[in-house]
Design an enzyme around this catalytic site. Sequence first.
Site, short mmCIF file in Angstrom:
data_model
loop_
_atom_site.label_atom_id
_atom_site.label_comp_id
_atom_site.label_asym_id
_atom_site.label_seq_id
_atom_site.Cartn_x
_atom_site.Cartn_y
_atom_site.Cartn_z
CB CYS A 2 -23.71 27.35 13.08
SG CYS A 2 -23.74 28.42 11.64
NE ARG A 27 -24.13 19.19 12.06
CZ ARG A 27 -25.25 19.90 12.12
NH1 ARG A 27 -25.21 21.17 11.84
NH2 ARG A 27 -26.37 19.35 12.44
CD1 TRP A 71 -22.80 26.07 6.09
CD2 TRP A 71 -20.85 24.99 6.01
NE1 TRP A 71 -22.64 25.59 4.82
CE2 TRP A 71 -21.46 24.92 4.74
CE3 TRP A 71 -19.61 24.38 6.20
CZ2 TRP A 71 -20.87 24.26 3.66
CZ3 TRP A 71 -19.03 23.73 5.12
CH2 TRP A 71 -19.66 23.67 3.88
CG ASN A 97 -27.88 26.65 13.62
OD1 ASN A 97 -27.75 27.04 12.47
ND2 ASN A 97 -27.94 25.38 13.96
N GLY A 98 -29.33 29.62 12.26
CA GLY A 98 -30.58 29.92 11.55
C GLY A 98 -30.38 31.07 10.59
CD GLU A 467 -28.35 13.36 -8.96
OE1 GLU A 467 -27.49 13.43 -9.85
OE2 GLU A 467 -28.08 13.33 -7.75
CE LYS A 471 -26.37 10.88 -5.84
NZ LYS A 471 -26.15 12.27 -6.17
CD GLU A 474 -22.81 9.21 -6.16
OE1 GLU A 474 -21.66 9.59 -5.99
OE2 GLU A 474 -23.76 9.99 -6.33
CG HIS A 490 -33.44 5.65 -31.34
ND1 HIS A 490 -33.91 5.52 -32.63
CD2 HIS A 490 -34.31 6.51 -30.72
CE1 HIS A 490 -34.99 6.26 -32.79
NE2 HIS A 490 -35.24 6.87 -31.65
CE LYS A 589 -20.24 16.24 -0.46
NZ LYS A 589 -21.39 15.69 -1.20
C1 F6R Z 1 -22.49 12.77 -7.01
C2 F6R Z 1 -21.60 13.86 -6.64
C3 F6R Z 1 -20.68 14.39 -7.67
C4 F6R Z 1 -20.60 15.92 -7.59
C5 F6R Z 1 -19.54 16.45 -8.56
C6 F6R Z 1 -19.52 17.95 -8.60
O1 F6R Z 1 -23.31 12.38 -5.94
O2 F6R Z 1 -21.59 14.30 -5.53
O3 F6R Z 1 -21.05 13.98 -8.94
O4 F6R Z 1 -21.85 16.43 -7.91
O5 F6R Z 1 -18.29 15.96 -8.19
O6 F6R Z 1 -19.25 18.49 -7.35
P1 F6R Z 1 -19.54 20.01 -7.02
O7 F6R Z 1 -21.00 20.22 -7.06
O8 F6R Z 1 -18.95 20.20 -5.64
O9 F6R Z 1 -18.82 20.81 -8.06
#
Ligand code: F6R
Length: 594
Positions: A2, A27, A71, A97-98, A467, A471, A474, A490, A589
Amino acid sequence: MCGIIGYIGERQAQPILLNCMARLEYRGYDSSGLAMASGNIEVYKDSVRVNELAKRLPKIEGTAGIGHTRWATHGEPSQANAHPHCDCTGNIALVHNGVIHNFRKLREQLTAEGHNFTSETDTEVIPHLIEKYYQGNLEKAVEAALLEIEGSYALVVLRADEPKLVVARRDSPLIIGLGDRENFVASDVPAILDYTNRVIYLEDGEIAVVTKDDIQVRQNGRKLVKKEHQVSWSIEDAQKGGYQHFMLKEIHEQPKVIRDTLGDYISMVEPIVNFSALSSAPLEDMLFIACGTSYHAALVGKYIIEELVKIPARGELASEFNYFQQPSARTGVVAITQSGETADTLSAMKRLKGAGKKVIVISNVVSSSASRIADQTIYVRAGPEISVAATKSFTAQLMALYWLALSYSNVDISRLDSLVTELRQLPHKVQQILDNEEAIAKCAEYLSKYDNVFFIGRGISFPVALEGALKLKEVSYIHAEGYAAGELKHGPFALLGVNTPVIAIAPQDDTYKSMFTNIKEIKARKSPLIALAEEGNETIGEMADLVITVPKTEPIFSPVANVVALQLLAYYTAKQRGCPIDMPRNLAKSVTVE
Ligand code: F6R
């Protein structure tokens, strides 16, 4: 995670507090509140953003006050759960915060002693403890209260009749900003940069008494002389804590995220999930559903459950789940979603609920849509994740999965002990990788020149390869594919050659021998090879063009170390290529459409 602010001086505190709180809002907080000492303590708070709170406030006279942007962690975003929190008399107000790990026990004790609680938060025990120990000196009462607290805190306390702020920290950042006949307290430098760039950094275990003309810092009763620092950040830089991008900041937050998430679970009195309350029959198997990075956590979850609980488990894409048969009544279902708002995941959860299934969700956002649909939510403590690319939320999800599996595992007590000890070592091991980021940045420089990359892994490292590839693609826009190492021959072998690097995730677990064979096959096809290998692996350097060394862990925990290294690799590759790292093109996001 927070935001905290405190002001004491000669100016009216209210506009200063609101301005500082707004500075922390990048944030994305869910609640805000402030308390002012104006003869008595006046508190205004709600589950609204700062600008909305500001509109609702009357003019409050007073030159000392504290503010908070929340948060939600313990308890949903609501007026009662927003900070500041007060004691029974209403004379003491506090922002925190914590995480207070032993808050349940303290709350029970304090309730038995006659204290009334009005929120669901862990924080509220602190003002009540301070009230209990108060005998005319706020600092002494805070000191006594903190002796009873297990967990992390950055806190500021205000009392109506003492013209001072008492502040303390343990495992959560707190700074004091120095002004002219006024002083500030803040969790983050950007909060106060409009007023001062002269700061004192509080260290763990330190308590300070801040008045308008003076700052006294003590540790274990001993007075300390603290150094003053000049901050040279711009507001924008400072919001990222000095990091160039949120993605890098969030990667670096992972030791703390692991510590906070685990600390929370370890302190729980009840098991993390009560499957017996959710299903009448013993569990036969487990199903994880999720999207994107959370889906990769789900795939790691499969290996964790199979290894520790010894029942079959599977991870499925939420977007495909609607085309599958419903699981049996004896399948434990767990959805995983950082945001709790991903449309595909919500839709799969609703379908399961519609068929009468109980669903658990692992989420980072309190009171998200997913937690409202689910029968039970396991929260992770990643804090707000701003960068579009998920990093710290993935690691936090793994912590939830480890703890879930350990709670249901039949491993003997000494193995359980050694696994928990090893889990507690993870923040330190992740820090070792972060300390090695220059070497990873060098590999990224090398990688950034290519257009196509394969990531390969076996067993529990296969989802790590997926993963790593996600990463990289993207944030750097390099075409990357994650593959099970044994599958390359294959089909994808046709693409190997000098222009197609392969990144091999090669922990020395029982997959290593086969992985080493795969590496030889790849080198025979002249692909450049980057290996992620554990420290002490002397042989892999003979085959690999570059080696990224990660600390050795129990095989089941290797995804944590390896994924952090791959996050850094993706970040520095994208930086090398000049990409807009925190906001990659075409991505959002939170994906709220199916
Ligand atoms: C990749 C990424 C996305 C999310 C996906 C699911 O870096 O951020 O692939 O993982 O959109 O999002 P959540 O976890 O919020 O359901």
